[in-house]
Design a protein around this motif. Structure first.
Motif, PDB file in Angstrom:
ATOM      1  N   ILE A  13       0.566  -1.127  -0.061  1.00 31.48           N
ATOM      2  CA  ILE A  13      -0.147  -0.055   0.107  1.00 31.48           C
ATOM      3  C   ILE A  13       0.849   1.199   0.012  1.00 31.48           C
ATOM      4  O   ILE A  13       0.584   2.206  -0.617  1.00 31.48           O
ATOM      5  N   GLY A  14       2.033   1.251   0.801  1.00 31.18           N
ATOM      6  CA  GLY A  14       2.855   2.214   0.772  1.00 31.18           C
ATOM      7  C   GLY A  14       3.447   2.893  -0.609  1.00 31.18           C
ATOM      8  O   GLY A  14       3.847   3.883  -0.972  1.00 31.18           O
ATOM      9  N   ALA A 134      -5.179   2.218   8.858  1.00 30.63           N
ATOM     10  CA  ALA A 134      -5.421   1.111  10.065  1.00 30.63           C
ATOM     11  C   ALA A 134      -6.052  -0.086   9.282  1.00 30.63           C
ATOM     12  O   ALA A 134      -5.209  -0.572   8.562  1.00 30.63           O
ATOM     13  N   SER A 135      -7.044  -0.658   9.428  1.00 34.52           N
ATOM     14  CA  SER A 135      -7.492  -1.847   8.770  1.00 34.52           C
ATOM     15  C   SER A 135      -8.909  -2.197   9.107  1.00 34.52           C
ATOM     16  O   SER A 135      -9.484  -1.578   9.999  1.00 34.52           O
ATOM     17  N   VAL A 136      -9.809  -2.752   8.329  1.00 36.55           N
ATOM     18  CA  VAL A 136     -11.036  -3.346   8.656  1.00 36.55           C
ATOM     19  C   VAL A 136     -10.996  -4.186   9.869  1.00 36.55           C
ATOM     20  O   VAL A 136     -11.935  -4.033  10.557  1.00 36.55           O
ATOM     21  N   PHE A 177      -8.654  -7.141   2.928  1.00 42.02           N
ATOM     22  CA  PHE A 177      -7.495  -7.968   2.461  1.00 42.02           C
ATOM     23  C   PHE A 177      -6.833  -7.213   1.053  1.00 42.02           C
ATOM     24  O   PHE A 177      -7.532  -6.872   0.099  1.00 42.02           O
ATOM     25  N   VAL A 178      -5.582  -6.926   1.254  1.00 39.29           N
ATOM     26  CA  VAL A 178      -4.705  -6.268   0.050  1.00 39.29           C
ATOM     27  C   VAL A 178      -3.751  -7.138  -0.467  1.00 39.29           C
ATOM     28  O   VAL A 178      -3.161  -7.712   0.494  1.00 39.29           O
ATOM     29  N   ARG A 179      -3.794  -7.369  -1.659  1.00 41.40           N
ATOM     30  CA  ARG A 179      -2.526  -8.003  -2.069  1.00 41.40           C
ATOM     31  C   ARG A 179      -1.312  -7.477  -2.077  1.00 41.40           C
ATOM     32  O   ARG A 179      -1.115  -6.495  -2.674  1.00 41.40           O
ATOM     33  N   THR A 180      -0.223  -7.559  -1.122  1.00 40.70           N
ATOM     34  CA  THR A 180       0.755  -7.109  -0.822  1.00 40.70           C
ATOM     35  C   THR A 180       1.844  -8.052  -0.321  1.00 40.70           C
ATOM     36  O   THR A 180       1.487  -9.283  -0.360  1.00 40.70           O
ATOM     37  N   GLU A 181       2.909  -7.557   0.285  1.00 39.81           N
ATOM     38  CA  GLU A 181       4.077  -8.644   0.696  1.00 39.81           C
ATOM     39  C   GLU A 181       3.371  -9.046   2.445  1.00 39.81           C
ATOM     40  O   GLU A 181       4.280  -9.887   2.920  1.00 39.81           O
ATOM     41  N   PHE A 182       2.402  -8.120   2.697  1.00 38.66           N
ATOM     42  CA  PHE A 182       1.935  -8.518   4.200  1.00 38.66           C
ATOM     43  C   PHE A 182       1.768  -9.941   4.871  1.00 38.66           C
ATOM     44  O   PHE A 182       2.532 -10.248   5.754  1.00 38.66           O
ATOM     45  N   HIS A 183       1.042 -10.719   4.156  1.00 39.77           N
ATOM     46  CA  HIS A 183       0.857 -11.956   4.538  1.00 39.77           C
ATOM     47  C   HIS A 183       1.925 -12.835   4.325  1.00 39.77           C
ATOM     48  O   HIS A 183       2.197 -13.650   5.517  1.00 39.77           O
ATOM     49  N   SER A 200      -6.932  -4.500  -4.681  1.00 39.11           N
ATOM     50  CA  SER A 200      -5.614  -4.080  -5.113  1.00 39.11           C
ATOM     51  C   SER A 200      -5.040  -2.669  -4.467  1.00 39.11           C
ATOM     52  O   SER A 200      -5.975  -2.096  -4.037  1.00 39.11           O
ATOM     53  N   ALA A 201      -3.853  -2.670  -4.103  1.00 35.68           N
ATOM     54  CA  ALA A 201      -3.469  -1.642  -3.442  1.00 35.68           C
ATOM     55  C   ALA A 201      -3.643  -0.157  -4.003  1.00 35.68           C
ATOM     56  O   ALA A 201      -4.085   0.792  -3.597  1.00 35.68           O
ATOM     57  N   ASP A 202      -3.450  -0.297  -5.596  1.00 36.51           N
ATOM     58  CA  ASP A 202      -3.730   1.148  -6.133  1.00 36.51           C
ATOM     59  C   ASP A 202      -5.243   1.414  -6.045  1.00 36.51           C
ATOM     60  O   ASP A 202      -5.570   2.755  -5.992  1.00 36.51           O
TER      61      ASP A 202
END
Ligand SMILES: NC(=O)c1ccc[n+]([C@@H]2O[C@H](COP(=O)([O-])OP(=O)(O)OC[C@H]3O[C@@H](n4cnc5c(N)ncnc54)[C@H](OP(=O)(O)O)[C@@H]3O)[C@@H](O)[C@H]2O)c1
Length: 250
Positions: A13-14, A134-136, A177-183, A200-202
């Motif tokens: 996201i960043g 933050a987050s849901v 849920f966002v597709r990133t490297e987080f998980h 998507s992050a975008d």
């Protein structure tokens, strides 16, 4: 040229914020721990958008790292995006206390300290904005992660309320849920999360920028998650906690 400082700007996201703000003509200060990756991100933004980015390598889980970012913010910034964060796998009761405290430092103390470093300049100029990611999960009960994100939402809303009558905005961004490297970084098995829940992050960043322009204090991107948060608020907290604990165990 307006300026923006983004924490956790090298991934997910960043990085999407960095692309969007570069395209919008902001000059950027990119913050994360991995200096090599920050330099590569700055170079790629320069080539693609023609913007110069400052690279500020800092670990927001340390006082030394926080102090350096605070010092940069006190020089003046138009938009602060407090985005850096991470998760832990499994039940939060199995996570060590030092690891939990590290999460509180990055998710809460860093957000507090960096916001407080940026706000005086913004209030003086009577313009500027802070987006706190933050987050849901903030609306559900799922251990230290969701508790820390609930703090971010409450803190952002409280700060925004204090700033009514000024042109300084504070908004909490609550993605699903966002597709990133987080998980992967957190060794969380994301395979059980249904495909339709991924964002998507975008898209998340685009909707958050629209919500910021509209003056919203809390942004929940995408209709799917607006519904989930709305339903989550209606069901008894005990039931919501049981469902989210089950999901969290994976
Ligand atoms: N992905 C999701 O499903 C999701 C959903 C809701 C909310 N969020 C929130 O969105 C934010 C961004 O997450 P993401 O999914 O984009 O994660 P990501 O892809 O793993 O990116 C995390 C970023 O944060 C930086 N970072 C991590 N720890 C740091 C520290 N101690 N100091 C400085 N920088 C640090 C990382 O860079 P370095 O490793 O180089 O430091 C990286 O740039 C987090 O606050 C997360 O809780 C994510």
């Amino acid at each position: 040229m307006p300026s923006a400082l983004i924490t956790g700007a090298t991934a997910g996201i960043g990085a999407a914020f960095a692309r969007r703000l570069a395209a919008d003509g902001f000059s950027l200060v990119l913050v994360a721990r991995d200096e090599e990756r920050l330099t590569a991100a700055a170079e790629s933004l320069r080539l693609r958008y023609g913007v110069e980015s400052e690279v500020l390598a800092a670990d927001l889980a340390t006082d030394e790292g926080l102090e350096r970012v605070e010092a940069r913010l006190r020089q003046g910034i138009d938009l602060l995006v407090n985005n850096a964060g991470f998760g832990h796998p499994g039940s939060f009761l199995d996570v060590s206390v030092p690891d939990e405290l590290r999460m509180l430092k990055v998710h809460c103390e860093a957000v507090l300290r960096l916001t407080m470093a940026a706000l005086p300049g913004m209030r003086k100029r009577n313009r500027g904005a802070v987006i706190n990611v933050a987050s849901v999960a903030a609306f559900f009960n799922r251990g230290t992660y969701s508790a820390s994100k609930a703090w971010v939402v409450n803190y952002s809303e409280s700060t925004a309320a204090e700033l009514v009558g000024t042109r300084v905005r504070v908004m909490a961004l609550c993605p699903g849920f966002v597709r990133t490297e987080f998980h992967e970084r957190a060794s969380i098995d994301a395979s059980a999360i249904p495909g339709f829940l991924w964002l998507s992050a975008d898209d998340v960043v685009d909707e958050s920028m629209r919500d910021l322009a509209l003056g919203k204090r809390v942004s929940v991107p995408d209709l799917r998650y607006k519904v989930i948060v709305g339903v989550g608020r209606l069901v008894p907290r005990g039931l919501a906690a049981r469902v989210s604990q089950r999901l969290g165990r994976r």
